[in-house]
Scaffold this motif. Structure first.
Motif, PDB file in Angstrom:
ATOM      1  N   THR A  89       0.826  -1.201   0.000  1.00 54.25           N
ATOM      2  CA  THR A  89       0.000   0.000   0.000  1.00 54.25           C
ATOM      3  C   THR A  89       0.859   1.250   0.000  1.00 54.25           C
ATOM      4  O   THR A  89       1.886   1.300   0.662  1.00 54.25           O
ATOM      5  N   GLU A  90       0.422   2.265  -0.733  1.00 53.99           N
ATOM      6  CA  GLU A  90       1.038   3.581  -0.639  1.00 53.99           C
ATOM      7  C   GLU A  90       0.239   4.367   0.395  1.00 53.99           C
ATOM      8  O   GLU A  90      -0.946   4.605   0.210  1.00 53.99           O
ATOM      9  N   ARG A 106      -0.386   7.762   2.572  1.00 55.63           N
ATOM     10  CA  ARG A 106      -0.165   9.213   2.658  1.00 55.63           C
ATOM     11  C   ARG A 106      -0.595   9.644   4.047  1.00 55.63           C
ATOM     12  O   ARG A 106      -1.628   9.197   4.551  1.00 55.63           O
ATOM     13  N   ASP A 129       9.109   8.319   2.903  1.00 53.51           N
ATOM     14  CA  ASP A 129       9.823   8.017   1.660  1.00 53.51           C
ATOM     15  C   ASP A 129       9.831   9.222   0.724  1.00 53.51           C
ATOM     16  O   ASP A 129      10.759   9.417  -0.042  1.00 53.51           O
ATOM     17  N   VAL A 133       4.603  10.408   2.175  1.00 59.74           N
ATOM     18  CA  VAL A 133       4.208   9.190   1.474  1.00 59.74           C
ATOM     19  C   VAL A 133       5.130   8.070   1.954  1.00 59.74           C
ATOM     20  O   VAL A 133       6.353   8.247   2.009  1.00 59.74           O
ATOM     21  N   LEU A 186       5.810   3.875   1.268  1.00 53.24           N
ATOM     22  CA  LEU A 186       5.514   2.698   0.464  1.00 53.24           C
ATOM     23  C   LEU A 186       5.745   1.476   1.337  1.00 53.24           C
ATOM     24  O   LEU A 186       6.835   1.278   1.836  1.00 53.24           O
TER      25      LEU A 186
END
Length: 93
Positions: A62-63, A65, A82, A90, A92
């Motif tokens: 999943t990304e 935020r 990241d 964000v 990762l």
């Protein structure tokens, strides 16, 4: 500090968001894509090691935020992300 812990068995990743407690003035929560940007859903709790932290578990890959929301509506980012964009950090997984 941002810590990631992956579980291949459950295909999840636990993210632990942590800040030095001494730098916090009032309550701080982490908000982001994992909680529909809901303030107060994941407050940082003070720990005996001098930090304040909370954890969330998300599907691996999943990304995520996120941003921190401090007292009085102060938004701030985590340098350990990241990537930091105009909309926050964000990660990762």
């Amino acid at each position: 500090m941002l810590k990631r812990s992956s579980s291949t068995k459950s295909a999840t990743c636990t993210l632990t968001f942590s800040l030095p407690a001494a730098t916090l003035e009032g309550p701080v929560s982490v908000v982001g894509s994992f909680n529909s940007w809901t303030p107060g859903a994941h407050p940082l709790k003070r720990r005996s090691n001098g930090t304040a932290s909370t954890s969330v578990t998300v599907p691996a890959g999943t990304e995520v935020r996120f941003r921190y929301l401090g007292d009085g509506g102060l938004w701030f980012d985590d340098a350990d992300a990241d990537l930091i964009t105009a909309d926050g950090g964000v990660v990762l997984t």
